[in-house]
Scaffold this motif. Structure first.
Motif, short mmCIF file in Angstrom:
data_model
loop_
_atom_site.label_atom_id
_atom_site.label_comp_id
_atom_site.label_asym_id
_atom_site.label_seq_id
_atom_site.Cartn_x
_atom_site.Cartn_y
_atom_site.Cartn_z
N HIS A 3 57.55 54.73 42.02
CA HIS A 3 58.69 53.75 42.80
C HIS A 3 58.63 54.41 44.46
N SER A 4 57.50 54.81 44.81
CA SER A 4 57.42 55.38 45.77
C SER A 4 57.68 54.61 47.04
N GLY A 5 57.58 53.29 46.84
CA GLY A 5 57.92 52.42 48.13
C GLY A 5 59.37 52.15 48.17
N SER A 6 60.27 52.53 47.25
CA SER A 6 61.71 52.27 47.48
C SER A 6 62.34 52.84 48.75
N ALA A 7 63.39 52.40 49.23
CA ALA A 7 63.87 52.89 50.55
C ALA A 7 64.39 54.33 50.07
N SER A 8 65.31 54.49 48.88
CA SER A 8 65.70 55.87 48.60
C SER A 8 64.80 56.88 48.43
N ARG A 9 63.43 56.39 47.85
CA ARG A 9 62.48 57.42 47.73
C ARG A 9 62.02 57.78 49.21
N ARG A 10 61.76 56.92 49.86
CA ARG A 10 61.22 57.19 51.20
C ARG A 10 62.19 58.34 52.08
N LEU A 11 63.72 57.75 51.81
CA LEU A 11 64.54 58.67 52.68
C LEU A 11 64.41 60.25 51.95
N ILE A 12 64.33 60.34 50.67
CA ILE A 12 64.33 61.70 50.03
C ILE A 12 63.03 62.39 50.49
#
Length: 375
Positions: A3-12
């Motif tokens: 799920h690396s493309g999700s906004a939450s994961r990018r923020l983390i």
């Protein structure tokens, strides 16, 4: 599944200040005592993230578990005195292990032991905040743990997941990573066939109906998936994105954040004072509201007046924090009460024009009131 493309994961993945929490079962053996190999692997992942110019704060369980083997105790004790004794022995072993392990990467660590008093009491809260900020400014990796050697039943956090969520907001973290022996949040028991990993939690309703266990599988820790879910929702509601993953996946969790379960943060981060008021402070009483008062307080962010209160309980004084409940008994807000418990019974349910001039003030002022979106 990635799920690396999700906004939450990018923020983390891009966060510049990260709180990482690791549980006892990920650092110790089933018989008690530290598992140095797993501790070193965790430190390697944290150090790699430090190398990306990220400030890291480690909230580590394991003191009690680490003290069991040296004391010849076969399983986690139930009585508080023996837990405290085990923590006294284990905390030294745990601290020494972290110093030695981080030294392999030329990183210094500082130990910060907290009780809930240090977060609940406003003056202590600021002291803890200043200490952590100074450690980070000096290039030190703070290692935070509950002070199990002195904490009593009344002032225990109960689990370090909640402590980690409180610390994340306390120091203005950009992300919280919760590591355990489970690789994420499932919609059922992950040990059974058919359970599905929930990769993304965009809002609280995404986990409605999810049943989480309440005890750690190893028996060494105090927090199971229930506490991790509660901590993740608490932090996310306060504006901090969260990743829940396995400690074995720490390099990926602290790298691309493409594992586990990601919890999206709300758009608005609470101020330190409002977060303390809503989630950290102890409540000493409860005010039961009618539907109109709930609509005003929660929906329109108005002050609470005596007319909207139908009942109260607790022994509180003016200036204490109280919980506000809707007609169904659900806590919908918390705030600082302006009256003593002895003053309120004669005021509740009465309109302001029926009260004496000195009584015509808000019971809880809007500036001292925090509606709760997640509880």
């Amino acid at each position: 599944m990635s799920h690396s493309g999700s906004a939450s994961r990018r923020l983390i993945a891009e966060a510049r200040r990260v709180v990482v929490k690791v549980g006892s079962s990920s650092l110790t053996t089933a018989a008690g005592g530290l598992d140095v190999t797993r501790l070193d692997a965790l430190v390697d992942a944290v150090a790699a993230r430090c190398g990306r110019d990220t400030q890291m704060i480690l909230v580590s369980s394991g003191a009690i578990a680490a003290g069991l083997a040296p004391l010849g105790i076969a399983r986690r004790p139930r009585d508080l005195a023996t837990q405290q004794a085990a923590a006294s022995v284990g905390q030294l072993a745990l601290g020494h292990a972290y110093v030695a392990s981080f030294a392999r990467h030329s990183l210094r660590v500082g130990q910060v032991l907290l009780t809930s008093d240090d977060v609940v009491r406003r003056s202590h809260y600021r002291n803890a905040q200043r200490t952590l900020e100074r450690l980070l400014a000096l290039g030190v990796v703070p290692v935070v743990n509950e002070n199990d050697t002195v904490a009593t039943e009344e002032i225990r956090f109960g689990d370090n997941d909640r402590l980690a969520a409180l610390v994340a907001h306390l120091i203005g973290a950009d992300a919280l990573v919760l590591l355990s022996d489970v690789d994420g949040l499932y919609d059922g028991d992950p040990r059974r066939d058919g359970a599905r990993l929930i990769g993304e939690v965009a809002e609280p309703s995404d986990v409605d109906g999810v049943r989480a266990d309440s005890v750690g599988a190893s028996g060494l820790g105090t927090g199971g998936m229930t506490s991790k879910l509660a901590a993740a929702q608490l932090a996310a509601a306060a504006g901090v994105p969260v990743l829940l993953a396995s400690a074995a996946d720490a390099p990926r969790a602290l790298g691309g954040a493409d594992v586990g379960t990601a919890f999206a943060a709300t758009d608005r981060r609470l101020s330190a004072r409002r977060f303390w008021l809503g989630y950290a402070a102890d409540a000493t009483g409860r005010l039961h509201l009618d539907a109109g008062a709930v609509a005003a307080v929660v929906g329109r962010r108005r002050s609470l007046l005596a007319a909207g209160i139908v009942a109260m309980d607790g022994a509180f004084e003016a200036g204490d924090v109280v919980e506000l409940l809707d007609p169904a008994g659900v806590v919908v807000a918390r705030g600082v009460v302006a009256f003593d418990a002895g003053e309120l019974p004669g005021l509740i349910g009465r309109s302001s024009h029926d009260l004496l001039a000195e009584q015509r003030r808000e019971v809880v002022h809007a500036d001292d009131l925090v509606p709760l979106t997640t509880r």
